[in-house]
Design a protein around this motif. Structure first.
Motif, PDB file in Angstrom:
ATOM      1  N   LEU A 276     -15.463 -85.717  66.551  1.00 18.88           N
ATOM      2  CA  LEU A 276     -16.656 -86.390  66.047  1.00 18.88           C
ATOM      3  C   LEU A 276     -17.927 -85.873  66.731  1.00 18.88           C
ATOM      4  O   LEU A 276     -18.961 -85.679  66.084  1.00 18.88           O
ATOM      5  N   SER A 277     -17.859 -85.622  68.035  1.00 26.29           N
ATOM      6  CA  SER A 277     -19.053 -85.119  68.744  1.00 26.29           C
ATOM      7  C   SER A 277     -19.429 -83.724  68.251  1.00 26.29           C
ATOM      8  O   SER A 277     -20.619 -83.385  68.175  1.00 26.29           O
ATOM      9  N   ARG A 278     -18.445 -82.902  67.893  1.00 21.50           N
ATOM     10  CA  ARG A 278     -18.738 -81.564  67.370  1.00 21.50           C
ATOM     11  C   ARG A 278     -19.304 -81.620  65.956  1.00 21.50           C
ATOM     12  O   ARG A 278     -20.127 -80.779  65.582  1.00 21.50           O
ATOM     13  N   ILE A 279     -18.853 -82.575  65.180  1.00 19.83           N
ATOM     14  CA  ILE A 279     -19.446 -82.760  63.849  1.00 19.83           C
ATOM     15  C   ILE A 279     -20.933 -83.063  63.987  1.00 19.83           C
ATOM     16  O   ILE A 279     -21.774 -82.466  63.310  1.00 19.83           O
ATOM     17  N   LYS A 280     -21.261 -83.994  64.872  1.00 20.91           N
ATOM     18  CA  LYS A 280     -22.666 -84.360  65.075  1.00 20.91           C
ATOM     19  C   LYS A 280     -23.485 -83.150  65.539  1.00 20.91           C
ATOM     20  O   LYS A 280     -24.593 -82.903  65.043  1.00 20.91           O
ATOM     21  N   LYS A 281     -22.956 -82.394  66.491  1.00 23.54           N
ATOM     22  CA  LYS A 281     -23.661 -81.227  67.031  1.00 23.54           C
ATOM     23  C   LYS A 281     -23.902 -80.184  65.931  1.00 23.54           C
ATOM     24  O   LYS A 281     -25.009 -79.640  65.800  1.00 23.54           O
ATOM     25  N   THR A 282     -22.871 -79.915  65.129  1.00 21.63           N
ATOM     26  CA  THR A 282     -22.987 -78.922  64.063  1.00 21.63           C
ATOM     27  C   THR A 282     -24.007 -79.357  63.009  1.00 21.63           C
ATOM     28  O   THR A 282     -24.802 -78.541  62.523  1.00 21.63           O
ATOM     29  N   LEU A 283     -23.988 -80.619  62.661  1.00 19.75           N
ATOM     30  CA  LEU A 283     -24.964 -81.129  61.690  1.00 19.75           C
ATOM     31  C   LEU A 283     -26.391 -80.947  62.218  1.00 19.75           C
ATOM     32  O   LEU A 283     -27.282 -80.493  61.497  1.00 19.75           O
ATOM     33  N   PHE A 284     -26.583 -81.302  63.474  1.00 19.27           N
ATOM     34  CA  PHE A 284     -27.916 -81.173  64.070  1.00 19.27           C
ATOM     35  C   PHE A 284     -28.372 -79.709  64.068  1.00 19.27           C
ATOM     36  O   PHE A 284     -29.524 -79.400  63.731  1.00 19.27           O
TER      37      PHE A 284
END
Length: 327
Positions: A276-284
């Motif tokens: 989940l933290s990588r999803i957020k980072k990639t989206l940003f």
């Protein structure tokens, strides 16, 4: 007895402009429109047409030819119809003082049409706002249960703002990060089946293998709005152990997590928060401002995960109700 006439046509023949106005007026009457404009409703309708052009629009008219209301029998997959999906809030869209009388006839028509078209399940999701009158909530519940719909889940929606200060949780070296579209379909299906058969608040307990595969195809084969770079799949020794599906829906500059899961064998090892933290980072990194998700509120593990990763609840809970079509 109320006398009405029905028409059924492909969703592609819908007049998006006029239908958007009709929805807006219905929502205004219900007190549902503070966050919506007609242009937002047009976007929702156009997305539905793009996603499932073979879906059907069922309209109901008075004997004199006045349009009273309509709904969409939206094709979710090979076995399942959903009435007025997500952005349309589930309920039949009717502008009449005889709402429930007309809605009953319209839903029965939708059920008959779904059965005639060879589907085995029809579903409907509708929002329950925290500020909504409890009597109204019970009114909806009684109405749908009288039509043989059964509550099978309560869903919640959460959202978070994205920024450069977000934590990214560590991932063990033996785990590889892949994109969704690069993965083998059968491997994905086997992981999908294991994850959701074993999930808390499981609403898939009564589904057949065919229905589970249809759900899988609905989610995994649709490339509309997919953000592939944020739809991470984790593998270990060529085995899929976790995955996610993220799309550009539910708002401008928003990445919506349609699905996220960790294989039962690999849970409680920090993989969910790493994913989940990588999803957020990639989206940003790709210019998105917010991330959102929906999940079954009976799933405590999902609830804890989203809370830990700074997702906040929005003011909508959703009842998920389903009816099997049988002879």
């Amino acid at each position: 007895m109320l006398k009405v006439k029905f028409t059924t046509q492909p969703i592609t023949e819908m007049d998006v402009k006029e239908s958007s106005k009709f929805i807006y007026n219905f929502w205004k009457k219900q007190g549902w429109i503070p966050d919506f404009a007609i242009k937002d409703i047009k976007i929702i309708l156009k997305e539905l047409i793009d996603w499932s052009p073979k879906s059907k629009l069922i309209s109901v008219y008075s004997e004199g030819g006045e349009l009273l209301g309509w709904l969409i029998n939206y094709i979710r997959n090979e076995t399942t119809i959903e009435i007025n999906p997500w952005g349309l809030r589930g309920h039949p869209i009717i502008l009449s003082e005889k709402y429930y009388e007309i809605a009953k006839l319209l839903i029965k028509k939708a059920i008959d049409q779904a059965y005639e078209d060879g589907f085995s399940r029809i579903e409907l999701i509708y929002p329950v706002r925290k500020e909504e009158d409890e009597a109204k909530v019970q009114e909806y519940k009684q109405f749908y249960e009288a039509l043989n719909f059964t509550p099978i889940a309560i869903l919640g929606h959460v959202t978070c703002n994205l920024n450069e200060k977000m934590n990214v949780y560590p991932l063990r070296e033996e785990i590889t990060i892949n994109t969704l579209t690069s993965m083998n379909e059968e491997q994905l299906f086997n992981c999908y089946k294991e994850i959701f058969r074993d999930s808390e608040g499981n609403k898939y307990a009564d589904l057949t293998e065919e229905e589970i595969r249809s759900l899988f195809k609905e989610v995994f084969e649709c490339r509309v709005c997919l953000i592939d770079e944020a739809s991470h799949v984790f593998t270990k020794n060529d085995e899929i152990i976790a995955f996610s599906i993220v799309r550009t829906t539910y708002g401008e500059n928003n990445g919506h997590i349609w699905m996220i899961g960790v294989h039962p064998k690999y849970r409680r090892q920090g993989i969910g928060q790493a994913l989940l933290s990588r999803i957020k980072k990639t989206l940003f990194e790709n210019g998105f401002k917010t991330a959102s998700a929906g999940y079954d509120l009976m799933n405590d593990a999902a609830d804890k995960l989203f809370n830990k990763l700074d997702f906040k609840p929005v003011k909508i809970d959703v009842d998920y109700i389903s009816s099997k079509l049988e002879k």
